[in-house]
Design a protein around this motif. Structure first.
Motif, short mmCIF file in Angstrom:
data_model
loop_
_atom_site.label_atom_id
_atom_site.label_comp_id
_atom_site.label_asym_id
_atom_site.label_seq_id
_atom_site.Cartn_x
_atom_site.Cartn_y
_atom_site.Cartn_z
N HIS A 114 0.86 -1.19 0.00
CA HIS A 114 0.00 0.00 0.00
C HIS A 114 0.89 1.24 0.00
CE1 HIS A 114 -3.37 -2.66 1.12
NE2 HIS A 114 -2.48 -3.25 1.91
N ALA A 115 0.71 2.10 -0.97
CA ALA A 115 1.55 3.29 -1.09
C ALA A 115 1.53 4.13 0.18
CB ALA A 115 1.11 4.12 -2.29
N GLN A 116 0.38 4.16 0.87
CA GLN A 116 0.27 5.00 2.06
C GLN A 116 1.08 4.46 3.23
OE1 GLN A 116 -2.22 3.30 0.62
NE2 GLN A 116 -3.68 2.46 2.11
N PHE A 117 1.56 3.24 3.13
CA PHE A 117 2.42 2.70 4.18
C PHE A 117 3.82 3.30 4.14
CE2 PHE A 117 0.27 -1.75 4.94
CZ PHE A 117 -0.87 -1.11 5.38
N VAL A 118 4.20 3.86 3.00
CA VAL A 118 5.55 4.39 2.83
C VAL A 118 5.58 5.85 3.29
CG1 VAL A 118 7.40 4.85 1.17
CG2 VAL A 118 5.91 2.86 0.86
N PRO A 119 6.48 6.23 4.17
CA PRO A 119 6.56 7.63 4.62
C PRO A 119 6.73 8.59 3.46
CG PRO A 119 7.91 6.21 6.03
CD PRO A 119 7.46 5.36 4.86
N ASP A 120 6.22 9.79 3.62
CA ASP A 120 6.24 10.78 2.54
C ASP A 120 7.66 11.14 2.10
OD1 ASP A 120 3.48 10.87 2.54
OD2 ASP A 120 3.37 12.61 3.88
#
Length: 331
Positions: A37-43
């Motif tokens: 999930h892309a949102q799991f990766v910090p910005d």
């Protein structure tokens, strides 16, 4: 110095990425988001979407981000499903690992931490698994992970690759409320999803030769696991010696019924699990010693069973709240 984390948008990979960040080490992620999930990766961590089997893409990432080492977490991790999809499993786990190693060799990157599995042992004939326990995988998944270890070994002989492989069992819990296990096959999400949906969780087999009749397994907290990945990477980076293989084990397993009791206690949802027959091939007990990893990789069980369940439950509820908010037209 930057480390590439393949599969860094997945449940385990995302924890590894964040553990690197916690000690000030830069990472870049390659993930095709097939289960991540892309949102799991910090910005602040670059995410490159694509398959690890695309050697040119991996080479490009290694070069552009001046990568000095790789933590290879990406793979198809479902042992049961691998029996039904062996070719897919080998493509993802063997061909994918081969692609990563080819890219590393081409770009002069010579350090790798490999996410292996206790599935390489199959059904061990010992109460406590050590690194000396013979490997005898019983699924294409376990076989693919063992082949991955062989690839690292042979590449080390050929070109001096510095490497280690971390074998672990049942990874559970959450270190962050916005990262949860979304696998449709793992025990914790299966039980929590059932409780949220008002269904009764199920135990497969209650007549094993164990204290309460249910299977005993090694359950380790994902945040503890991530710390040891970082420790392995830092030792490789420093040129310090490592064993080719480490078990990340508790040394003292937990039964499925104990998991169910802890789930009821933590969630406050009282239930008596349904029971069914044994699943073929499920051994009564698989527990590993983590002594070697404790010596070299800062491995320790920092979380209790209650911690594991509570953190998984909190992350599961946070995910449900976020999903509900995203579908709320008034939000």
């Amino acid at each position: 110095m930057t480390w590439l984390v393949t599969g860094g948008a997945g449940y385990i990979g995302a924890h590894v990425v964040r553990a690197f960040g916690d000690v000030g080490l830069r990472t870049v992620v390659v993930d095709d988001l097939s289960s991540g999930h892309a949102q799991f990766v910090p910005d602040d961590v670059p995410l490159v979407r694509g398959p690890i089997g695309d050697t040119a893409l991996v080479r490009q990432v290694l070069a552009e981000h001046q990568v000095t080492g790789v933590v290879h977490v990406a793979g198809f991790k479902y042992a049961g499903v691998s029996v039904e999809r062996p070719l897919h499993t080998y493509e993802q786990n063997v061909t994918g690992t081969l692609s990563v190693l080819e890219a590393m060799a081409a770009e002069g990157v010579d350090a790798i931490v490999f996410s292996s599995s206790a599935a390489t042992y199959g059904t061990p004939h010992t109460d406590l698994v050590t690194e000396e326990t013979p490997t005898s995988p019983e699924s294409p998944y376990g076989e693919s992970k063992l082949i991955g270890e062989w690839l690292l070994r042979d590449q080390a002989r050929a070109v001096g690759l510095r490497h280690t492989s971390l074998r672990y069992f049942n990874v559970v819990g959450s270190g962050y409320p916005d990262v949860c296990d979304t696998s449709p096959h793992n025990l914790f999400p299966l039980v929590l999803d059932a409780l949220v949906a008002g269904r009764t969780p199920r135990i497969n087999g209650v007549d094993y030769d164990t204290p309460d009749g249910t299977c005993v397994r090694d359950y380790i907290h994902v945040a503890d696991l991530a710390v040891s990945h970082v420790a392995a990477a830092r030792r490789l980076e420093a040129g310090e010696p490592l064993e080719p293989v480490y078990n990340l084990g508790s040394g003292d397993g937990v039964s499925v019924r104990q998991i169910m009791t802890a789930m009821a206690d933590v969630t406050g949802i009282r239930f008596e699990p349904e029971t069914g027959p044994r699943r073929p091939g499920d051994p009564a007990r698989i527990v590993a010693s983590g002594d070697l990893a404790a010596r070299d990789l800062d491995w320790q069980m920092r979380h209790s069973l209650e911690d594991m369940v509570r953190s998984a439950w909190d992350a599961r509820r946070a995910a449900a709240d976020a999903d509900a908010e995203s579908h709320d037209p008034t939000a």
